[in-house]
Design a protein around this motif. Sequence first.
Motif, PDB file in Angstrom:
ATOM      1  N   GLU A  47      45.311 -10.199  24.333  1.00  0.00           N
ATOM      2  CA  GLU A  47      44.184  -9.286  24.630  1.00  0.00           C
ATOM      3  C   GLU A  47      44.818  -7.772  24.790  1.00  0.00           C
ATOM      4  OE1 GLU A  47      41.030 -11.938  27.023  1.00  0.00           O
ATOM      5  OE2 GLU A  47      42.531 -10.934  28.316  1.00  0.00           O
ATOM      6  N   ILE A  48      46.055  -7.784  25.472  1.00  0.00           N
ATOM      7  CA  ILE A  48      46.934  -6.743  25.362  1.00  0.00           C
ATOM      8  C   ILE A  48      47.186  -5.822  24.060  1.00  0.00           C
ATOM      9  CG2 ILE A  48      48.877  -5.433  26.375  1.00  0.00           C
ATOM     10  CD1 ILE A  48      49.257  -7.574  28.446  1.00  0.00           C
ATOM     11  N   TYR A  49      47.571  -6.858  23.078  1.00  0.00           N
ATOM     12  CA  TYR A  49      47.885  -6.562  21.729  1.00  0.00           C
ATOM     13  C   TYR A  49      46.761  -5.974  21.291  1.00  0.00           C
ATOM     14  CZ  TYR A  49      52.029  -9.593  21.533  1.00  0.00           C
ATOM     15  OH  TYR A  49      53.225 -10.458  22.072  1.00  0.00           O
ATOM     16  N   LEU A  50      45.834  -6.500  21.450  1.00  0.00           N
ATOM     17  CA  LEU A  50      44.373  -6.191  20.741  1.00  0.00           C
ATOM     18  C   LEU A  50      43.946  -4.506  21.218  1.00  0.00           C
ATOM     19  CD1 LEU A  50      42.507  -9.405  20.342  1.00  0.00           C
ATOM     20  CD2 LEU A  50      43.748  -8.124  18.520  1.00  0.00           C
ATOM     21  N   TYR A  92      48.858   0.748  27.947  1.00  0.00           N
ATOM     22  CA  TYR A  92      47.911  -0.429  28.025  1.00  0.00           C
ATOM     23  C   TYR A  92      48.928  -1.552  28.953  1.00  0.00           C
ATOM     24  CZ  TYR A  92      44.093   1.245  25.549  1.00  0.00           C
ATOM     25  OH  TYR A  92      42.915   1.969  25.002  1.00  0.00           O
ATOM     26  N   ASP A  93      50.226  -1.514  29.077  1.00  0.00           N
ATOM     27  CA  ASP A  93      51.225  -2.337  29.795  1.00  0.00           C
ATOM     28  C   ASP A  93      51.064  -2.036  31.268  1.00  0.00           C
ATOM     29  OD1 ASP A  93      53.177  -4.096  30.481  1.00  0.00           O
ATOM     30  OD2 ASP A  93      54.565  -2.587  29.929  1.00  0.00           O
ATOM     31  N   ASP A  94      50.950  -0.674  31.498  1.00  0.00           N
ATOM     32  CA  ASP A  94      50.842  -0.330  32.775  1.00  0.00           C
ATOM     33  C   ASP A  94      49.157  -0.805  33.394  1.00  0.00           C
ATOM     34  OD1 ASP A  94      53.281   0.614  32.969  1.00  0.00           O
ATOM     35  OD2 ASP A  94      52.578   2.677  32.604  1.00  0.00           O
ATOM     36  N   LEU A  95      48.180  -0.218  32.589  1.00  0.00           N
ATOM     37  CA  LEU A  95      46.965  -0.582  32.761  1.00  0.00           C
ATOM     38  C   LEU A  95      46.534  -1.991  33.106  1.00  0.00           C
ATOM     39  CD1 LEU A  95      44.126   0.420  33.074  1.00  0.00           C
ATOM     40  CD2 LEU A  95      43.701   0.342  30.709  1.00  0.00           C
ATOM     41  N   CYS A  96      47.070  -2.748  32.292  1.00  0.00           N
ATOM     42  CA  CYS A  96      47.048  -4.369  32.413  1.00  0.00           C
ATOM     43  C   CYS A  96      47.506  -4.972  33.511  1.00  0.00           C
ATOM     44  CB  CYS A  96      47.166  -4.949  31.114  1.00  0.00           C
ATOM     45  SG  CYS A  96      45.991  -4.654  29.953  1.00  0.00           S
ATOM     46  N   ASN A  97      48.581  -4.611  33.762  1.00  0.00           N
ATOM     47  CA  ASN A  97      49.392  -4.682  35.145  1.00  0.00           C
ATOM     48  C   ASN A  97      48.500  -4.415  36.374  1.00  0.00           C
ATOM     49  OD1 ASN A  97      51.558  -5.815  33.881  1.00  0.00           O
ATOM     50  ND2 ASN A  97      52.879  -4.146  33.918  1.00  0.00           N
ATOM     51  N   THR A  98      48.040  -3.150  36.297  1.00  0.00           N
ATOM     52  CA  THR A  98      47.185  -2.738  37.574  1.00  0.00           C
ATOM     53  C   THR A  98      45.960  -3.674  37.646  1.00  0.00           C
ATOM     54  OG1 THR A  98      48.181  -0.427  37.250  1.00  0.00           O
ATOM     55  CG2 THR A  98      46.028  -0.823  38.598  1.00  0.00           C
ATOM     56  N   ILE A  99      45.251  -3.742  36.398  1.00  0.00           N
ATOM     57  CA  ILE A  99      44.097  -4.664  36.491  1.00  0.00           C
ATOM     58  C   ILE A  99      44.270  -6.151  37.000  1.00  0.00           C
ATOM     59  CG2 ILE A  99      42.368  -5.861  34.987  1.00  0.00           C
ATOM     60  CD1 ILE A  99      42.526  -3.371  33.320  1.00  0.00           C
ATOM     61  N   ASN A 100      45.368  -6.672  36.741  1.00  0.00           N
ATOM     62  CA  ASN A 100      46.044  -7.774  37.314  1.00  0.00           C
ATOM     63  C   ASN A 100      46.101  -7.723  38.764  1.00  0.00           C
ATOM     64  OD1 ASN A 100      45.838  -9.150  34.701  1.00  0.00           O
ATOM     65  ND2 ASN A 100      48.175  -8.786  34.470  1.00  0.00           N
ATOM     66  N   GLU A 101      46.662  -6.943  39.139  1.00  0.00           N
ATOM     67  CA  GLU A 101      46.954  -6.783  40.692  1.00  0.00           C
ATOM     68  C   GLU A 101      45.546  -6.541  41.190  1.00  0.00           C
ATOM     69  OE1 GLU A 101      49.943  -3.759  41.552  1.00  0.00           O
ATOM     70  OE2 GLU A 101      51.486  -4.656  40.205  1.00  0.00           O
ATOM     71  N   VAL A 102      44.843  -5.619  40.903  1.00  0.00           N
ATOM     72  CA  VAL A 102      43.234  -5.363  41.718  1.00  0.00           C
ATOM     73  C   VAL A 102      42.525  -6.349  41.699  1.00  0.00           C
ATOM     74  CG1 VAL A 102      41.312  -3.623  41.479  1.00  0.00           C
ATOM     75  CG2 VAL A 102      43.613  -2.725  41.108  1.00  0.00           C
ATOM     76  N   ILE A 103      42.297  -7.060  40.301  1.00  0.00           N
ATOM     77  CA  ILE A 103      41.243  -8.260  40.632  1.00  0.00           C
ATOM     78  C   ILE A 103      41.998  -9.731  40.845  1.00  0.00           C
ATOM     79  CG2 ILE A 103      39.734  -6.789  39.076  1.00  0.00           C
ATOM     80  CD1 ILE A 103      40.436  -8.496  36.633  1.00  0.00           C
ATOM     81  N   LEU A 129      45.947  -2.013  19.584  1.00  0.00           N
ATOM     82  CA  LEU A 129      45.704  -1.926  18.276  1.00  0.00           C
ATOM     83  C   LEU A 129      44.393  -1.065  18.007  1.00  0.00           C
ATOM     84  CD1 LEU A 129      47.116  -5.272  16.858  1.00  0.00           C
ATOM     85  CD2 LEU A 129      48.174  -3.251  16.355  1.00  0.00           C
ATOM     86  N   ASN A 130      43.450  -1.465  18.815  1.00  0.00           N
ATOM     87  CA  ASN A 130      42.039  -1.017  18.743  1.00  0.00           C
ATOM     88  C   ASN A 130      42.327   0.573  19.192  1.00  0.00           C
ATOM     89  OD1 ASN A 130      39.113  -1.177  18.505  1.00  0.00           O
ATOM     90  ND2 ASN A 130      39.329  -0.114  20.630  1.00  0.00           N
ATOM     91  N   SER A 131      43.141   0.946  20.002  1.00  0.00           N
ATOM     92  CA  SER A 131      43.192   2.374  20.501  1.00  0.00           C
ATOM     93  C   SER A 131      43.981   3.053  19.228  1.00  0.00           C
ATOM     94  CB  SER A 131      44.089   2.557  21.583  1.00  0.00           C
ATOM     95  OG  SER A 131      45.491   2.215  21.540  1.00  0.00           O
ATOM     96  N   LEU A 132      44.560   2.522  18.481  1.00  0.00           N
ATOM     97  CA  LEU A 132      45.515   2.953  17.472  1.00  0.00           C
ATOM     98  C   LEU A 132      44.804   3.092  16.088  1.00  0.00           C
ATOM     99  CD1 LEU A 132      48.968   1.709  18.411  1.00  0.00           C
ATOM    100  CD2 LEU A 132      48.276   4.111  18.286  1.00  0.00           C
ATOM    101  N   ASN A 133      43.482   2.562  16.253  1.00  0.00           N
ATOM    102  CA  ASN A 133      42.567   2.568  15.012  1.00  0.00           C
ATOM    103  C   ASN A 133      42.896   1.609  13.845  1.00  0.00           C
ATOM    104  OD1 ASN A 133      41.094   4.760  16.076  1.00  0.00           O
ATOM    105  ND2 ASN A 133      42.473   6.167  15.191  1.00  0.00           N
TER     106      ASN A 133
END
Length: 224
Positions: A75-78, A56-67, A81-85
Amino acid sequence: MKTDIDIHRHDHFSFDLWLTLIKSHPEFKTKRVELFSSFFNVNKPIDEVAKAVKYYDDLCNTINEVIGGNVDTFEIYLLILNSLNVDIKQLNQDHLKEFYQKSEDLFLEYKPVVIFDELHHFFDEIKNQGKTINILSNTGFIKGKTMRKFLVNENLDQYIDFHIYSDEIKCSKPNPLVFQEVKNQIKNQELQMDQILHIGDNPIADYKGAKDFGFSAHLLKHQI
């Protein structure tokens, strides 16, 4: 690391932080995963938590760069945590703020390593010529307010005329609005665009973003 940045050709210098001037302490990310897992009572193996944090660190960095926006730290924390149930409905802002404070304390204990050779001397050279410096950094897990504390502790803040962090302006490199903010904050508004040099390690966010806006740009490649 030796650099061929010519400080005589430019009058203002904009620096990225991560993997340009600094890199993480070798133990910090492991310690942060352990803290994350224990604080939020994550019932998963630690290696699974580590994979989720990195994903999620990598994904959110990429999202930030793309948009060109900025995914908030909480939001990254959540998302992790959601992915870890973990039932995120049981959490609130106070929980997230408390964890951030603990992670900031950890960050300043296991502080980043300066990877730019003789950085104080280099900044001294720039300032002694009457030129100006800013920090321009996309942020994720580590907010701008924490980076400011680190730079003060390292006696680097004394050289920096202004800081721009994506979490504070709600947009990320390579969004041209970020580079416009640099232009807006430079004291000498008479500077030509090509007299402003942005230095960073990311070919899209730093180099192409700055060049497309009209600044000079230098792509830094460390042997890390």
